[in-house]
Write a protein that holds these residues in place. Structure first.
Motif, PDB file in Angstrom:
ATOM      1  N   ASN A 394       0.822  -1.212   0.000  1.00 34.38           N
ATOM      2  CA  ASN A 394       0.000   0.000   0.000  1.00 34.38           C
ATOM      3  C   ASN A 394       0.856   1.261   0.000  1.00 34.38           C
ATOM      4  OD1 ASN A 394      -2.488  -1.315  -0.044  1.00 34.38           O
ATOM      5  ND2 ASN A 394      -2.536  -1.521   2.178  1.00 34.38           N
ATOM      6  N   PHE A 395       1.947   1.238   0.759  1.00 40.31           N
ATOM      7  CA  PHE A 395       2.824   2.409   0.797  1.00 40.31           C
ATOM      8  C   PHE A 395       3.483   2.621  -0.562  1.00 40.31           C
ATOM      9  CE2 PHE A 395       6.916   4.512   1.633  1.00 40.31           C
ATOM     10  CZ  PHE A 395       6.446   5.674   2.218  1.00 40.31           C
ATOM     11  N   ASN A 396       3.897   1.539  -1.194  1.00 42.24           N
ATOM     12  CA  ASN A 396       4.526   1.664  -2.517  1.00 42.24           C
ATOM     13  C   ASN A 396       3.551   2.221  -3.542  1.00 42.24           C
ATOM     14  OD1 ASN A 396       6.992   0.702  -1.610  1.00 42.24           O
ATOM     15  ND2 ASN A 396       6.512  -1.430  -2.106  1.00 42.24           N
ATOM     16  N   LEU A 397       2.280   1.813  -3.459  1.00 44.94           N
ATOM     17  CA  LEU A 397       1.263   2.369  -4.355  1.00 44.94           C
ATOM     18  C   LEU A 397       1.134   3.874  -4.156  1.00 44.94           C
ATOM     19  CD1 LEU A 397      -1.554  -0.339  -4.138  1.00 44.94           C
ATOM     20  CD2 LEU A 397      -0.202   0.246  -6.164  1.00 44.94           C
ATOM     21  N   PHE A 398       1.163   4.299  -2.885  1.00 51.12           N
ATOM     22  CA  PHE A 398       1.063   5.731  -2.574  1.00 51.12           C
ATOM     23  C   PHE A 398       2.269   6.489  -3.119  1.00 51.12           C
ATOM     24  CE2 PHE A 398       2.531   9.018   0.428  1.00 51.12           C
ATOM     25  CZ  PHE A 398       1.527   9.962   0.233  1.00 51.12           C
ATOM     26  N   LYS A 403       4.690  10.269  -7.161  1.00 53.39           N
ATOM     27  CA  LYS A 403       5.799  10.578  -8.048  1.00 53.39           C
ATOM     28  C   LYS A 403       5.347  10.871  -9.475  1.00 53.39           C
ATOM     29  CE  LYS A 403       9.473   7.997  -5.681  1.00 53.39           C
ATOM     30  NZ  LYS A 403      10.393   6.845  -5.753  1.00 53.39           N
ATOM     31  N   ARG A 404       4.095  10.509  -9.795  1.00 56.92           N
ATOM     32  CA  ARG A 404       3.614  10.723 -11.139  1.00 56.92           C
ATOM     33  C   ARG A 404       3.536  12.208 -11.466  1.00 56.92           C
ATOM     34  NH1 ARG A 404      -1.217   6.473 -10.405  1.00 56.92           N
ATOM     35  NH2 ARG A 404      -0.070   4.558 -10.945  1.00 56.92           N
ATOM     36  N   GLN A 405       3.785  12.533 -12.709  1.00 57.02           N
ATOM     37  CA  GLN A 405       3.647  13.908 -13.163  1.00 57.02           C
ATOM     38  C   GLN A 405       2.175  14.265 -13.272  1.00 57.02           C
ATOM     39  OE1 GLN A 405       6.201  16.010 -13.519  1.00 57.02           O
ATOM     40  NE2 GLN A 405       7.475  14.314 -12.764  1.00 57.02           N
ATOM     41  N   PRO A 406       1.785  15.514 -13.068  1.00 57.66           N
ATOM     42  CA  PRO A 406       0.377  15.922 -13.111  1.00 57.66           C
ATOM     43  C   PRO A 406      -0.344  15.573 -14.395  1.00 57.66           C
ATOM     44  CG  PRO A 406       1.739  17.677 -12.207  1.00 57.66           C
ATOM     45  CD  PRO A 406       2.664  16.634 -12.755  1.00 57.66           C
TER      46      PRO A 406
END
Length: 408
Positions: A394-398, A403-406
């Motif tokens: 779950n933490f890795n998903l968060f 980190k994704r660009q907008p």
């Protein structure tokens, strides 16, 4: 340079007048006071009071507050929310900045706010490195009723909206006289104020000083109860710890430590010095990880519960307020990781009850089952944070999402 107190009353007559009396008392003790009020109350005070020497050291300032009519329950809710906006933490922060920028040699040194004005105020005080005190203008007993209201809900005495489950006269708190269910102090203002009172109690727990417009002698049992470890309870706990004849580490808050030695049973420290230690603070996680720790007597704060689970340490539960009663229910009834104490009719956990609970947990078949459950849940908790575990995933998903660009 004189100490400079910023006073923040709830802008209602029954709250402003006691706060002004406090301001005068502070001035007589060589304080300089800034008294912050709503515009309407500010003008009323200036009109009603003839200038005197006290006002030489009281600066009256105000902010615009738009309080809607409070002649209905919805009006009360709207009024409280208006105060949160017009005299809330961000406004107080700005006022302090303006005062300190204007008066380099006379900066604010402390804040005293009505309990109903303390919501979210501790972070502001911390930001400016100022001590914060709360001021309760009503009886200590009323504060106690609100402070322990969540406890009364958890015990099944009150519904979640503050209404008593039984229509009768009873002692809602051991330290107070019996009260009829129709006379509960929050009923006039409905569920909103009941829940606001619970939140107020939660806010107050982080404030070191609470001033009451009362005196100890007329409300002594309630004052002792709110003090936490009352002399009687501290004595019973100490004698219970001694009677177990087991080694112990007892953490007592630093603000209680000075007084605690005076009210411990005579000779207690000498009798237990070879197997016991009293301190004001410990690195709790490190202590719980030590193999010699057999159980943890705890108030059941969520951090403490999780740390115990992670280290496989069974708990003896002694909750005081807020979520601690819910946490205790899960620990004892759902996860089977610990035991509860049973208080007597005066709300005191007696030494015999303490000894019995320790012996059950550490020596009985029931205690063995609890300790085995603690070991199992320790493994589950640690697996959850390993690679591939539920918490790790779950933490890795968060992290990935953050980190994704907008524009992705």
């Amino acid at each position: 340079m004189a100490p400079h107190a910023l006073l923040i009353p709830l802008p209602a007559q029954g709250h402003v007048n006691p706060m002004m009396q406090l301001a005068w008392k502070l001035v007589s003790n060589e304080f300089f006071v800034t008294f912050l009020n709503s515009d309407s109350n500010h003008n009323r005070i200036l009109t009603a009071n003839t200038p005197n020497s006290f006002f030489d050291n009281i600066r009256m300032i105000s902010v615009p507050v738009e309080i809607p009519p409070i002649d209905t329950l919805k009006g009360i809710e709207n009024g409280i929310e208006a105060l949160a906006k017009d005299m809330g933490p961000s406004v107080i922060d700005r006022v302090i900045q303006e005062i300190n920028a204007r008066e380099e040699e006379n900066k604010v040194t402390c804040i005293i706010a009505d309990v109903w004005m303390c919501f979210g105020l501790q972070p502001v005080a911390t930001l400016h490195k100022l001590p914060l005190a709360a001021f309760h203008t009503s009886p200590v007993s009323l504060f106690a009723m609100r402070y322990f209201s969540a406890h009364l809900v958890s015990l099944g005495i009150l519904h979640s909206d503050g209404i008593a489950k039984e229509e009768k006269r009873m002692k809602y708190l051991p330290c107070m006289p019996a009260l009829h269910s129709g006379d509960l102090p929050w009923l006039w203002a409905g569920e909103y104020m009941f829940r606001k009172g619970i939140r107020m109690g939660e806010e107050i727990k982080d404030i070191k000083w609470v001033l009451f417009n009362s005196f100890s002698e007329i409300e002594a049992p309630v004052v002792e109860t709110l003090a936490g470890l009352s002399e009687k309870q501290l004595e019973e706990l100490a004698l219970g710890v001694e009677a177990t004849r087991r080694s112990f580490l007892w953490v007592v808050r630093s603000d209680l430590m000075k007084g605690s030695k005076a009210i411990l049973p005579a000779g207690f420290l000498e009798r237990v010095r070879d197997r016991g230690c009293l301190v004001s603070w410990v690195p709790q996680l490190e202590v719980l990880s030590h193999p010699s720790i057999a159980c943890f007597v705890t108030h059941c704060g969520w951090n403490s519960v999780q740390e115990s689970i992670t280290m496989g340490v069974p708990l003896l539960c002694w909750p005081h307020f807020s979520d601690q009663f819910l946490n205790r229910t899960y620990v004892v009834d759902v996860w089977k990781l610990g035991l509860s104490f049973n208080a007597n009719s005066q709300g005191i956990i007696e030494q015999g009850e303490f000894v019995k609970s320790v012996e059950i947990l550490l020596e009985s078949e029931q205690g063995l089952e609890i300790r085995e459950e603690a070991k199992k849940l320790k493994i589950i908790a640690r697996d959850a944070v390993k690679d591939g575990g539920s918490s790790s995933n779950n933490f890795n998903l968060f992290v990935t999402a953050m980190k994704r660009q907008p524009n992705e």
